[in-house]
Write an enzyme that holds these catalytic residues in place. Structure first.
Site, PDB file in Angstrom:
ATOM      1  N   GLY A  35       0.989  -1.051  -0.286  1.00  0.00           N
ATOM      2  CA  GLY A  35      -0.072   0.144  -0.419  1.00  0.00           C
ATOM      3  C   GLY A  35       0.897   1.325  -0.075  1.00  0.00           C
ATOM      4  CD  GLN A  55       3.218   6.620   2.385  1.00  0.00           C
ATOM      5  OE1 GLN A  55       2.812   5.014   1.848  1.00  0.00           O
ATOM      6  NE2 GLN A  55       5.039   5.215   2.828  1.00  0.00           N
ATOM      7  CB  CYS A  69       5.687   2.432   6.882  1.00  0.00           C
ATOM      8  SG  CYS A  69       4.916   3.659   6.086  1.00  0.00           S
ATOM      9  CG  LEU A  70       6.552   0.939   0.767  1.00  0.00           C
ATOM     10  CD1 LEU A  70       5.489   1.063  -0.209  1.00  0.00           C
ATOM     11  CD2 LEU A  70       7.709  -0.318   0.834  1.00  0.00           C
ATOM     12  CG  HIS A  95      -0.130   1.580   6.996  1.00  0.00           C
ATOM     13  ND1 HIS A  95       0.884   1.370   8.011  1.00  0.00           N
ATOM     14  CD2 HIS A  95       0.286   2.353   6.230  1.00  0.00           C
ATOM     15  CE1 HIS A  95       2.034   1.828   7.678  1.00  0.00           C
ATOM     16  NE2 HIS A  95       1.718   2.872   7.113  1.00  0.00           N
ATOM     17  CD  GLU A  96      -1.025   2.358   2.916  1.00  0.00           C
ATOM     18  OE1 GLU A  96      -0.754   3.254   2.252  1.00  0.00           O
ATOM     19  OE2 GLU A  96      -0.479   1.547   2.814  1.00  0.00           O
ATOM     20  CG  HIS A 134       0.439   6.377   5.363  1.00  0.00           C
ATOM     21  ND1 HIS A 134       1.588   7.493   5.748  1.00  0.00           N
ATOM     22  CD2 HIS A 134       0.329   5.502   5.038  1.00  0.00           C
ATOM     23  CE1 HIS A 134       2.345   6.605   5.725  1.00  0.00           C
ATOM     24  NE2 HIS A 134       2.314   5.356   5.432  1.00  0.00           N
TER      25      HIS A 134
HETATM   26 ZN   LIG Z   1       3.029   3.212   5.376  1.00  0.00          ZN
END
Ligand SMILES: [Zn+2]
Length: 193
Positions: free
Chosen positions: A40, A45, A82-83, A129-130, A133
């Site tokens: 995701g 991000q 998380c990326l 999670h997204e 963000h």
């Molecule tokens: Zn993340």
């Protein structure tokens, strides 16, 4: 380039038109495919502070101006990554099921970890999670603290018998009710908290 600055990721994203959102969605899915193990990604991000995120667990899903309109009282603990923070893993506490509305989807979208398929849990957690963000919230703010296991009036969270937990043994992992997980903990499984 994925944003790794925590301060930058704490800024709330603004609503976007469906047309612009779709363009951002294409870029996000592209970035996600280029990533290692990403499931995701949210627009902020990649430096775009607009309310668009993508999830790719079972199939690619773009959410434009998503809103969680229903969430279960039941919560469960899940190991997240998380990326933006490739070196961190956090055990978070998330709603077991949610209903989402987004401007690019006519109907409501339901996600539930209450399933035999572990991918359902991944997808349900990833959507939460997204969307976090987009509100400037990172997984660190959803961390499940071990202390709450201690029963007392100051404990914000307790694991109820019917609450979902994640247990692991070697490379296997399962999401199931705590009461069902308890006997397995004596059989080499460990609770992911
Ligand atoms: Zn993340």
């Amino acid at each position: 380039m994925i944003v790794q600055d925590r301060k930058e990721l704490e800024v709330k994203c603004s609503p976007v038109s469906v047309k612009e959102g779709e363009e951002i969605g294409v870029r996000l899915l592209h970035e996600l495919r280029e990533s290692e193990n990403g499931i995701g990604l949210a627009a902020n991000q990649i430096g775009i502070n607009k309310r668009v995120c993508v999830i790719n667990v079972k199939e690619p899903l773009v959410l434009i101006n998503p809103k969680i309109v229903e969430k279960s009282k039941e919560k469960f603990v899940f190991p997240e990554g998380c990326l933006s923070f490739p070196d961190s893993k956090v055990k978070t506490i998330r709603h077991e099921s949610i209903v989402v509305e987004a401007d690019n989807h006519k109907g409501r979208l339901s996600f539930s970890a209450n399933s035999k398929d572990i991918n359902d849990a991944f997808e349900c957690v990833c959507v939460q999670h997204e969307i976090d963000h987009l509100d400037g919230i990172t997984m660190f703010e959803r961390e499940f603290k071990a202390e709450p296991l201690v029963r007392g009036k100051n404990a914000p969270v307790k694991i109820g018998r019917n609450e979902k937990v994640t247990i692991t043994k070697g490379t296997e992992s399962k999401v199931l009710k705590y009461k069902k997980a308890q006997p397995m903990l004596e059989d080499g499984w460990t609770l992911s908290i």
